[in-house]
Write an enzyme that holds these catalytic residues in place. Sequence first.
Site, PDB file in Angstrom:
ATOM      1  N   HIS A  74     -15.074 -31.204  27.332  1.00 17.71           N
ATOM      2  CA  HIS A  74     -14.433 -30.604  28.521  1.00 17.71           C
ATOM      3  C   HIS A  74     -13.213 -29.755  28.134  1.00 17.71           C
ATOM      4  O   HIS A  74     -12.210 -29.751  28.836  1.00 17.71           O
ATOM      5  CB  HIS A  74     -14.006 -31.683  29.522  1.00 17.71           C
ATOM      6  CG  HIS A  74     -15.143 -32.469  30.100  1.00 17.71           C
ATOM      7  ND1 HIS A  74     -15.687 -32.201  31.328  1.00 17.71           N
ATOM      8  CD2 HIS A  74     -15.843 -33.525  29.609  1.00 17.71           C
ATOM      9  CE1 HIS A  74     -16.665 -33.078  31.580  1.00 17.71           C
ATOM     10  NE2 HIS A  74     -16.782 -33.869  30.550  1.00 17.71           N
ATOM     11  N   ASN A 120     -17.960 -35.733  37.628  1.00 18.86           N
ATOM     12  CA  ASN A 120     -18.674 -34.502  37.283  1.00 18.86           C
ATOM     13  C   ASN A 120     -19.269 -33.898  38.551  1.00 18.86           C
ATOM     14  O   ASN A 120     -19.157 -34.474  39.630  1.00 18.86           O
ATOM     15  CB  ASN A 120     -19.807 -34.825  36.311  1.00 18.86           C
ATOM     16  CG  ASN A 120     -19.322 -34.984  34.871  1.00 18.86           C
ATOM     17  OD1 ASN A 120     -18.330 -34.375  34.470  1.00 18.86           O
ATOM     18  ND2 ASN A 120     -20.017 -35.800  34.110  1.00 18.86           N
ATOM     19  N   TYR A 147      -9.847 -42.483  27.206  1.00 19.95           N
ATOM     20  CA  TYR A 147      -9.014 -41.378  27.690  1.00 19.95           C
ATOM     21  C   TYR A 147      -7.550 -41.510  27.281  1.00 19.95           C
ATOM     22  O   TYR A 147      -6.973 -40.583  26.723  1.00 19.95           O
ATOM     23  CB  TYR A 147      -9.169 -41.214  29.211  1.00 19.95           C
ATOM     24  CG  TYR A 147     -10.539 -40.673  29.542  1.00 19.95           C
ATOM     25  CD1 TYR A 147     -11.670 -41.461  29.340  1.00 19.95           C
ATOM     26  CD2 TYR A 147     -10.734 -39.378  29.975  1.00 19.95           C
ATOM     27  CE1 TYR A 147     -12.940 -40.964  29.586  1.00 19.95           C
ATOM     28  CE2 TYR A 147     -11.992 -38.875  30.233  1.00 19.95           C
ATOM     29  CZ  TYR A 147     -13.094 -39.673  30.027  1.00 19.95           C
ATOM     30  OH  TYR A 147     -14.347 -39.187  30.252  1.00 19.95           O
TER      31      TYR A 147
HETATM   32  C1  HEM Z   1     -12.961 -35.638  29.191  1.00 21.83           C
HETATM   33  C2  HEM Z   1     -14.594 -39.356  26.582  1.00 21.83           C
HETATM   34  C3  HEM Z   1     -18.133 -40.076  29.807  1.00 21.83           C
HETATM   35  C4  HEM Z   1     -16.086 -36.814  32.703  1.00 21.83           C
HETATM   36  C5  HEM Z   1     -13.133 -36.565  28.196  1.00 21.83           C
HETATM   37  C6  HEM Z   1     -12.302 -36.678  27.032  1.00 21.83           C
HETATM   38  C7  HEM Z   1     -12.739 -37.729  26.311  1.00 21.83           C
HETATM   39  C8  HEM Z   1     -13.869 -38.273  26.993  1.00 21.83           C
HETATM   40  C9  HEM Z   1     -12.169 -38.270  25.005  1.00 21.83           C
HETATM   41  C10 HEM Z   1     -11.128 -35.764  26.699  1.00 21.83           C
HETATM   42  C11 HEM Z   1      -9.892 -36.313  27.359  1.00 21.83           C
HETATM   43  C12 HEM Z   1      -8.659 -35.503  27.044  1.00 21.83           C
HETATM   44  O1  HEM Z   1      -8.444 -35.178  25.852  1.00 21.83           O
HETATM   45  O2  HEM Z   1      -7.891 -35.196  27.986  1.00 21.83           O
HETATM   46  C13 HEM Z   1     -15.684 -39.894  27.240  1.00 21.83           C
HETATM   47  C14 HEM Z   1     -16.437 -41.037  26.809  1.00 21.83           C
HETATM   48  C15 HEM Z   1     -17.442 -41.234  27.697  1.00 21.83           C
HETATM   49  C16 HEM Z   1     -17.306 -40.205  28.708  1.00 21.83           C
HETATM   50  C17 HEM Z   1     -16.127 -41.859  25.549  1.00 21.83           C
HETATM   51  C18 HEM Z   1     -18.527 -42.273  27.755  1.00 21.83           C
HETATM   52  C19 HEM Z   1     -18.479 -43.382  27.051  1.00 21.83           C
HETATM   53  C20 HEM Z   1     -17.867 -39.290  30.894  1.00 21.83           C
HETATM   54  C21 HEM Z   1     -18.541 -39.371  32.168  1.00 21.83           C
HETATM   55  C22 HEM Z   1     -17.948 -38.462  32.980  1.00 21.83           C
HETATM   56  C23 HEM Z   1     -16.910 -37.794  32.222  1.00 21.83           C
HETATM   57  C24 HEM Z   1     -19.672 -40.347  32.487  1.00 21.83           C
HETATM   58  C25 HEM Z   1     -18.237 -38.127  34.417  1.00 21.83           C
HETATM   59  C26 HEM Z   1     -18.938 -38.887  35.223  1.00 21.83           C
HETATM   60  C27 HEM Z   1     -15.083 -36.217  31.993  1.00 21.83           C
HETATM   61  C28 HEM Z   1     -14.264 -35.144  32.509  1.00 21.83           C
HETATM   62  C29 HEM Z   1     -13.366 -34.811  31.501  1.00 21.83           C
HETATM   63  C30 HEM Z   1     -13.645 -35.676  30.376  1.00 21.83           C
HETATM   64  C31 HEM Z   1     -14.374 -34.509  33.878  1.00 21.83           C
HETATM   65  C32 HEM Z   1     -12.312 -33.717  31.563  1.00 21.83           C
HETATM   66  C33 HEM Z   1     -11.056 -34.246  32.204  1.00 21.83           C
HETATM   67  C34 HEM Z   1     -10.066 -33.115  32.367  1.00 21.83           C
HETATM   68  O3  HEM Z   1     -10.373 -32.186  33.141  1.00 21.83           O
HETATM   69  O4  HEM Z   1      -9.029 -33.151  31.696  1.00 21.83           O
HETATM   70  N1  HEM Z   1     -14.109 -37.534  28.150  1.00 21.83           N
HETATM   71  N2  HEM Z   1     -16.240 -39.410  28.392  1.00 21.83           N
HETATM   72  N3  HEM Z   1     -16.884 -38.326  30.963  1.00 21.83           N
HETATM   73  N4  HEM Z   1     -14.684 -36.515  30.711  1.00 21.83           N
HETATM   74 FE1  HEM Z   1     -15.435 -37.960  29.580  1.00 21.83          FE
END
Ligand code: HEM
Length: 483
Positions: free
Chosen positions: A54, A127, A334
């Site tokens: 993202h 999402n 996160y």
């Molecule tokens: C961003 C991990 C599943 C939605 C991120 C980030 C990480 C991460 C490390 C970056 C955070 C940052 O540096 O600010 C994971 C892991 C998951 C997972 C380990 C599953 C085990 C999901 C799922 C969704 C999701 C299932 C939605 C239903 C998002 C969104 C962002 C994000 C929207 C961006 C947030 C922003 O706009 O700053 N994710 N994620 N992720 N993830 Fe996940």
Amino acid sequence: MSKTYLTTANGAPVADDDTSISAGERGSLTFDNVHLFEKLAHFNRERIPERVVHARGYGAYGTFTLNKDLSDYTIADFLQGAGKKTDVFLRFSTVAGGQDSGDYVRDVRGFALRFYTEQGNYDIVGNNTPVFFIRDPAKFPDFIHSQKKDPKTNLPDPAHHFEFWANHPQSMHQITILMSDRGIPRSLRHTNGYGSHTLSLWNKDGERFWVKWHFKTNQGIETLTNDEAAKQPGDGMQRDLVEAIERDDFPSWSVKIQVMTDEQAKQCEFNPFDLTKVWPHKEFPLKDIGTLELNRNVGNYFAETEQVAFAPSNLVPGVGVSPDKVLQGRLFAYADAHRHRLGVNYQQIPVNKPVCPVHHYQRDGVMAGASGCPVTGHLQNADVNFYPNDRSDAPVPAPQLGEPSMPLENDAWLKAYDSSDEDNYSQAGNLYRIMSEGQKQQLVSNIVDGLSQATESVQSRMVEHFTRCDEDYGQRIEALLLK
Ligand code: HEM
Ligand code: NDP
């Protein structure tokens, strides 16, 4: 009017910003180029690590207006009393590409929403799809690696996507959404948002309710085909959002929840905490609870959109998580990412700072702001730094706001729980069957675009998976692959 003079970051006026101090016309520089060194050194450090997923995102502020009192379900202050307004920050994103990738890729869009409540920040990090590719967090790094560029060539490789999916039929539902017409929204204003996971609310009597959040676009769903998307400018979606807000054409979403009681969850035929599944609308109707509007652009992209630190672990009294295994993994991931990307005091950065007072016994760390510090905020005053203590005005825990305890399954055993075969096909098939003929054709053609680049073994396993979703679905893909 008095002039504003250029200064060093140290506040001292700078006499010359164009030329370096040199030993004569043809001579080298000297060590008293203090201003030059600061300028170069700071420039070297302008980049922070981009989000590992993202990375490309677009944020805006707005308002959530509650139109239905939810005090029967929750003590959360932002859900009390129809008409209650809460400031929010929403960041849209694509998932796989880097910060400077294109806007119009076929990809899931992130829909990360922060409520700045009077009891702290509550983040729904969802999402634009109601489900996800995996149901166990152990698969997340592998899944993401398969979507990123090839580690040797640094080129995108759709064959990798399908190689992962052929081995993980739990992705079938999300693949069907991603490859459908909804896989490329016309703009960020024309797509829905979903909390995706099963989350929870709990009330003053200690009752817990399982909930799914839905944010339905009031602009209508509009999408682009691959060909239409290919003709768009790389940054068009970001521009569209910024310009709509600039001209006061504020985009909005109707906010709805589905509610399931604990009893219903126990009776539910499928696992209601499985992130690859939706709750059918007929059984769990959408309740309209409010409106989300975006009405203010950021003032500084880096400070706000880049440094915003969303986390599914940002919870407030009255809301909670669920046993969804992927959500549980995310509770760790996160805040860990934020400490790496932004430093341990990331919650003091203005966009992350709660609007309510913050009182705790954490101290120091990189970039710790003292009490009243205009840049970073509010914490770390000189008061007592340990608990318990004998001071009458020092912060104490609030047991009356503790979450009700979570029951465990009666005969649960602690072990690696293999959920890879928990009905991967029915709901993907249901979605296929409600599509119009035009949507089916687009879906199948989008899948074959990528799948045709995979190995024969991957192709045949994928055809089998599609056929198990729906026979017609599988047959059409097979026929198109053979063409
Ligand atoms: C961003 C991990 C599943 C939605 C991120 C980030 C990480 C991460 C490390 C970056 C955070 C940052 O540096 O600010 C994971 C892991 C998951 C997972 C380990 C599953 C085990 C999901 C799922 C969704 C999701 C299932 C939605 C239903 C998002 C969104 C962002 C994000 C929207 C961006 C947030 C922003 O706009 O700053 N994710 N994620 N992720 N993830 Fe996940
Ligand atoms: P319903 O007929 O009540 O709902 C169908 C839903 O599908 C609507 O929300 C519609 O969204 C959405 N939809 C239509 N086309 C697409 C698409 N290409 N991608 C994603 N969503 C789409 O049926 P059910 O509740 O019984 O669900 C049937 C199937 O619909 C599910 O298997 C799931 O794939 C999909 N779906 C279900 C949701 C749910 O929460 N129950 C949510 C989203 C999708 P809209 O009304 O905005 O047009």
